[in-house]
Scaffold this motif. Structure first.
Motif, PDB file in Angstrom:
ATOM      1  N   SER A 122      11.530   2.149   1.943  1.00  0.00           N
ATOM      2  CA  SER A 122      12.157   3.354   1.395  1.00  0.00           C
ATOM      3  C   SER A 122      12.154   3.327  -0.129  1.00  0.00           C
ATOM      4  CB  SER A 122      13.596   3.481   1.907  1.00  0.00           C
ATOM      5  OG  SER A 122      13.643   3.492   3.314  1.00  0.00           O
ATOM      6  N   LYS A 123      12.381   2.142  -0.677  1.00  0.00           N
ATOM      7  CA  LYS A 123      12.364   2.001  -2.132  1.00  0.00           C
ATOM      8  C   LYS A 123      10.953   2.171  -2.686  1.00  0.00           C
ATOM      9  CE  LYS A 123      16.334  -1.169  -2.058  1.00  0.00           C
ATOM     10  NZ  LYS A 123      16.769  -2.563  -2.283  1.00  0.00           N
ATOM     11  N   LEU A 124       9.966   1.646  -1.968  1.00  0.00           N
ATOM     12  CA  LEU A 124       8.584   1.752  -2.440  1.00  0.00           C
ATOM     13  C   LEU A 124       8.129   3.205  -2.537  1.00  0.00           C
ATOM     14  CD1 LEU A 124       6.672  -1.123  -0.595  1.00  0.00           C
ATOM     15  CD2 LEU A 124       7.218  -0.992  -3.033  1.00  0.00           C
ATOM     16  N   VAL A 125       8.562   4.042  -1.575  1.00  0.00           N
ATOM     17  CA  VAL A 125       8.112   5.446  -1.580  1.00  0.00           C
ATOM     18  C   VAL A 125       9.162   6.371  -2.191  1.00  0.00           C
ATOM     19  CG1 VAL A 125       6.581   5.094   0.379  1.00  0.00           C
ATOM     20  CG2 VAL A 125       8.917   5.874   0.799  1.00  0.00           C
ATOM     21  N   GLU A 126      10.269   5.777  -2.672  1.00  0.00           N
ATOM     22  CA  GLU A 126      11.307   6.498  -3.412  1.00  0.00           C
ATOM     23  C   GLU A 126      11.895   7.670  -2.631  1.00  0.00           C
ATOM     24  OE1 GLU A 126       9.940   7.464  -7.342  1.00  0.00           O
ATOM     25  OE2 GLU A 126       9.508   5.368  -7.854  1.00  0.00           O
ATOM     26  N   VAL A 127      12.380   7.352  -1.420  1.00  0.00           N
ATOM     27  CA  VAL A 127      13.119   8.349  -0.640  1.00  0.00           C
ATOM     28  C   VAL A 127      14.506   7.798  -0.340  1.00  0.00           C
ATOM     29  CG1 VAL A 127      11.114   9.434   0.448  1.00  0.00           C
ATOM     30  CG2 VAL A 127      12.194   7.465   1.546  1.00  0.00           C
ATOM     31  N   ASP A 143       0.821  -1.211   0.000  1.00  0.00           N
ATOM     32  CA  ASP A 143       0.000   0.000   0.000  1.00  0.00           C
ATOM     33  C   ASP A 143       0.859   1.266   0.000  1.00  0.00           C
ATOM     34  OD1 ASP A 143      -2.382  -1.378  -0.028  1.00  0.00           O
ATOM     35  OD2 ASP A 143      -2.578  -1.413   2.157  1.00  0.00           O
ATOM     36  N   MET A 144       2.050   1.165   0.528  1.00  0.00           N
ATOM     37  CA  MET A 144       2.933   2.335   0.603  1.00  0.00           C
ATOM     38  C   MET A 144       3.204   2.943  -0.761  1.00  0.00           C
ATOM     39  SD  MET A 144       5.734   0.978   3.363  1.00  0.00           S
ATOM     40  CE  MET A 144       5.321   0.692   5.084  1.00  0.00           C
ATOM     41  N   GLN A 145       3.251   2.105  -1.803  1.00  0.00           N
ATOM     42  CA  GLN A 145       3.598   2.613  -3.126  1.00  0.00           C
ATOM     43  C   GLN A 145       2.556   3.584  -3.672  1.00  0.00           C
ATOM     44  OE1 GLN A 145       3.734  -0.645  -5.987  1.00  0.00           O
ATOM     45  NE2 GLN A 145       2.137  -1.709  -4.854  1.00  0.00           N
ATOM     46  N   PHE A 146       1.340   3.539  -3.135  1.00  0.00           N
ATOM     47  CA  PHE A 146       0.301   4.444  -3.621  1.00  0.00           C
ATOM     48  C   PHE A 146       0.528   5.884  -3.174  1.00  0.00           C
ATOM     49  CE2 PHE A 146      -2.010   0.335  -3.764  1.00  0.00           C
ATOM     50  CZ  PHE A 146      -2.286   0.327  -5.118  1.00  0.00           C
ATOM     51  N   ILE A 147       1.381   6.076  -2.159  1.00  0.00           N
ATOM     52  CA  ILE A 147       1.692   7.428  -1.711  1.00  0.00           C
ATOM     53  C   ILE A 147       2.274   8.240  -2.860  1.00  0.00           C
ATOM     54  CG2 ILE A 147       3.244   8.756  -0.208  1.00  0.00           C
ATOM     55  CD1 ILE A 147       2.835   6.506   1.880  1.00  0.00           C
TER      56      ILE A 147
END
Length: 226
Positions: free
Chosen positions: A178-183, A146-150
């Protein structure tokens, strides 16, 4: 943005001229014994879930500062019952705008109950957008896709993840989050406070570095720029 760490999962972000405080649990934490809770500034307080190690100082700080306090609907009702009139409900999927910017509530995979065992509503995280930058606090959570939807709604400057393992994500999952939300800037929280979440700091820092990520583990009471 200036970020101050108060131990466990409690931190504040100074953004757009406002002090944004998260999950206040300070006075019972031996590691944070040098923090004077009555000197903490807060214009807004965000509570990720009802567990005592995330809410124990919220009444004191809210009454000292007059801060507006956010939590899910069950936490909102609990706040009102405990004399905090400047409370505001927010549930996963919800978004509101204020003078600091916007706050969006997102899902966290974690239980939630008050100290008496009563239902504390669904656990959550928060995505905040401000003129100074945007960040995501996941709250206590497991890794979830679900984090990737951010990323559909917000480009992040940094994220705040639990890394103590056992009760939340550990180092490996936080790296994947961190990779999923690209930070590539991550503030680590929820570690060392209790025996079962003691963490090897060097391993954590090395593992994040090897993944080309920057993990920040400031001393309690320290302020850093993110």
């Amino acid at each position: 943005m200036k970020v101050t760490y108060f131990g466990h999962s409690c931190f504040s972000v100074y953004a757009n001229g406002k002090h944004l405080l998260f999950d206040p649990f300070i006075t019972p934490n031996e590691l944070a014994k040098d923090i004077n809770v009555d000197e903490i500034k807060a214009d807004y307080i965000f509570i990720s879930h009802a567990h005592y190690d995330h809410i124990l100082d919220v009444e004191r700080i809210a009454k000292n500062t007059g801060a507006k306090v956010f939590g899910n609907f069950e936490i909102y009702n609990w706040l009102l019952k405990n004399g905090i009139e400047n409370a505001h409900p927010i549930n996963p999927g919800g978004k509101f705008s204020f003078d600091f910017g916007t706050v969006k509530c997102v899902i966290a995979q974690h239980p939630s109950s008050f100290m008496d065992g009563s239902y504390g509503g669904i656990a959550c995280g928060f995505v905040l957008t401000t003129l100074d930058g945007n960040f995501y606090y996941s709250g206590d959570t497991a890794l979830t896709f679900d984090m990737q939807f951010i990323l559909k709604f917000t480009k992040l400057d940094f994220a705040v993840f639990p890394i103590g393992d056992g009760l939340t994500m550990g180092i490996e999952e936080a790296i994947e989050a961190s990779k999923l939300v690209e930070v590539n800037k991550i503030l680590g929280v929820h570690y060392d406070t209790f025996g079962f979440i003691k963490m090897d700091h060097k391993k954590a820092l090395d593992d994040f570095k090897n993944a080309n990520l920057n993990l920040y583990l400031p001393k309690i009471g320290a302020t850093i720029d993110l």
